[in-house]
Design an enzyme around this catalytic site. Structure first.
Site, PDB file in Angstrom:
ATOM      1  N   GLY A   1      31.956  46.147  32.099  1.00 36.92           N
ATOM      2  CA  GLY A   1      33.298  45.583  32.251  1.00 36.92           C
ATOM      3  C   GLY A   1      33.475  44.284  31.476  1.00 36.92           C
TER       4      GLY A   1
ATOM      5  N   ASP B   1      41.746  43.532  26.041  1.00 35.63           N
ATOM      6  CA  ASP B   1      40.360  43.343  25.594  1.00 35.63           C
ATOM      7  C   ASP B   1      40.272  43.089  24.094  1.00 35.63           C
ATOM      8  OD1 ASP B   1      40.037  44.047  28.203  1.00 35.63           O
ATOM      9  OD2 ASP B   1      39.228  46.039  27.795  1.00 35.63           O
TER      10      ASP B   1
HETATM   11  C1  GLA Z   1      40.181  47.683  30.922  1.00 39.14           C
HETATM   12  C2  GLA Z   1      41.245  47.926  29.854  1.00 39.14           C
HETATM   13  C3  GLA Z   1      42.221  46.740  29.796  1.00 39.14           C
HETATM   14  C4  GLA Z   1      42.775  46.403  31.178  1.00 39.14           C
HETATM   15  C5  GLA Z   1      41.650  46.277  32.204  1.00 39.14           C
HETATM   16  C6  GLA Z   1      42.158  46.120  33.612  1.00 39.14           C
HETATM   17  O1  GLA Z   1      39.357  46.605  30.563  1.00 39.14           O
HETATM   18  O2  GLA Z   1      40.636  48.096  28.597  1.00 39.14           O
HETATM   19  O3  GLA Z   1      43.241  47.034  28.878  1.00 39.14           O
HETATM   20  O4  GLA Z   1      43.732  47.351  31.569  1.00 39.14           O
HETATM   21  O5  GLA Z   1      40.792  47.425  32.179  1.00 39.14           O
HETATM   22  O6  GLA Z   1      42.805  44.905  33.765  1.00 39.14           O
END
Ligand code: GLA
Length: 396
Positions: free
Chosen positions: A126, A174
């Site tokens: 994550g 991201d």
């Molecule tokens: C992932 C996705 C992002 C966002 C997050 C949740 O990291 O790539 O675009 O939606 O989950 O906030």
């Protein structure tokens, strides 16, 4: 990671010098401080780039071939720029191929390239290791091919690669932060207008600490896409009630939500509540940071976690445990899961003097309950993707 001489040696052992343009580039992972599952609802997010990154070295070739070597996992692949299609076997290559495909589809010409890369961003934790790989690939290809593409467009190309080639319907957060992160600042991003404001995060008395649950995110793609659909349903409901001013959940106020929540079916009502309140929390969080009110920010982090756990249902037992253990510790102002959820990491805001004690205690207690040794990363807000070296820097 950044000993470039060593990395160029790996490069030379792998590939014959083509005499063409070469360079070294990097892109960081990210941690989201607050604003989860809001980006694809055109809402607000507040991520920061972290001091973990992917480094890529590349040199153009005279043909259409791309050869890539991952020097951490010791895997390699070759493909042609004329036949890019997703690989089921070597899925990591899809991030690179996807980006090259999007650059070409946008009408920019690419030349074949020799590449090596390596990352110290933990995978599937994550912290956006895949977005960082996409972004460093775009940057490498843009610079080596001397293309005129701005950082924001690089973020969009990377996101499109993930959507179209990798098959994850992610939002823009991201890739955006990996491209545009700045040292000592979190970025307050409006995911509708794509405008951002720098939010200072450089008080020496406070520290961001990340705890890795080591639970690898499962079900993530199907549940992620399901949440997106649920949000769309909720938005449609509000458009029906309140008219065309409502495009996404970003447009619904708390008062409007309260007025109509009874009419929404479950779990759609809870999903909508999370997104609507989370958008407010991000804005309140930015105000708190501007006033250096770290304890107010910490409280918002905890509220965000509760909402992700109960309303949005994207947490898991291990993340909840890490948050519960954290907020019991002295010197902890806030803690929450970060990223898409279902495993991965928590982000914690601490008074700096308590960091060592926190680390020991969390590792011990987490291991006691789960049997898992968690990893802890201490990081400051880092700079986004950058050129480490270009051909004019090297004579050899
Ligand atoms: C992932 C996705 C992002 C966002 C997050 C949740 O990291 O790539 O675009 O939606 O989950 O906030």
């Amino acid at each position: 990671m950044q000993d470039l001489n060593k990395l160029w040696k790996i490069f030379k052992d792998k590939f014959t010098d083509t005499g063409l343009t070469k360079g070294a580039f990097s892109a960081p992972g990210r941690v989201n401080l607050i604003g989860e599952h809001t980006d694809y609802n055109e809402g607000f997010v507040l991520p920061m780039a972290i001091e973990k990154e992917v480094v890529m070295l590349g040199q153009l070739r005279n043909d259409r071939l791309v050869q890539v070597f991952d020097f951490v996992y010791k895997t390699e692949i070759k493909f042609s720029l004329d036949s890019l299609s997703p690989s089921k076997k070597d899925t990591w290559t899809n991030y690179l191929m996807g980006v090259m495909d999007e650059i070409q589809k946008a009408g920019y010409p690419l030349q074949g390239t020799n590449l090596i890369f390596g990352s110290n961003i933990p995978r599937k934790a994550g912290l956006s290791s895949s977005a960082a790989l996409e972004v460093v690939t775009v940057l490498t290809m843009v610079k080596l091919n001397s293309l005129d593409i701005e950082p924001l467009e690089m973020a969009h190309l990377s996101r499109r690669a993930e959507n179209n080639f990798v098959g994850v319907a992610c939002g823009i957060m991201d890739q955006y932060i990996s491209c545009l992160g700045q040292k000592n600042y979190a970025l307050f991003i409006d995911c509708r207008t794509n405008k951002y404001q720098l939010t200072p995060f450089k008080d020496h008395n406070y520290q961001i600490v990340i705890c890795n649950s080591k639970i690898q995110r499962s079900l993530i793609n199907s549940e992620y896409n399901k949440r997106r659909e649920e949000c769309k349903r909720a938005a449609k409901f509000f458009t029906h009630r309140l008219g065309s001013k409502i495009h996404t959940l970003r447009d619904v106020t708390i008062e409007e939500f309260k007025q109509y929540q009874q009419c929404l079916p479950e779990p759609i009502a809870r999903r909508a509540r999370h997104v609507i309140l989370e958008n407010y929390r991000v804005q309140a969080g930015v105000q708190a940071l501007r006033k250096k009110n770290f304890s107010a920010f910490g409280k918002l982090m905890v509220e965000s976690h509760r909402s992700l756990k109960d309303d949005y249902e994207v947490s898991c037992a291990e993340l909840d445990l890490l948050v519960d253990l954290a907020i019991e510790q002295e010197g902890v102002l806030g803690a929450r899961m970060t990223g898409a959820g279902f495993g991965g990491c928590t982000v914690n805001l601490l008074k700096r003097d308590y960091v060592d004690a926190f680390e020991k205690k969390i590792k011990k207690e987490y291991k006691k309950t789960t049997g898992i040794t968690s990893d802890i990363y201490i990081t400051r807000p880092a700079e986004g993707a950058k050129v480490l070296e270009n051909k004019s820097d090297r004579t050899d």
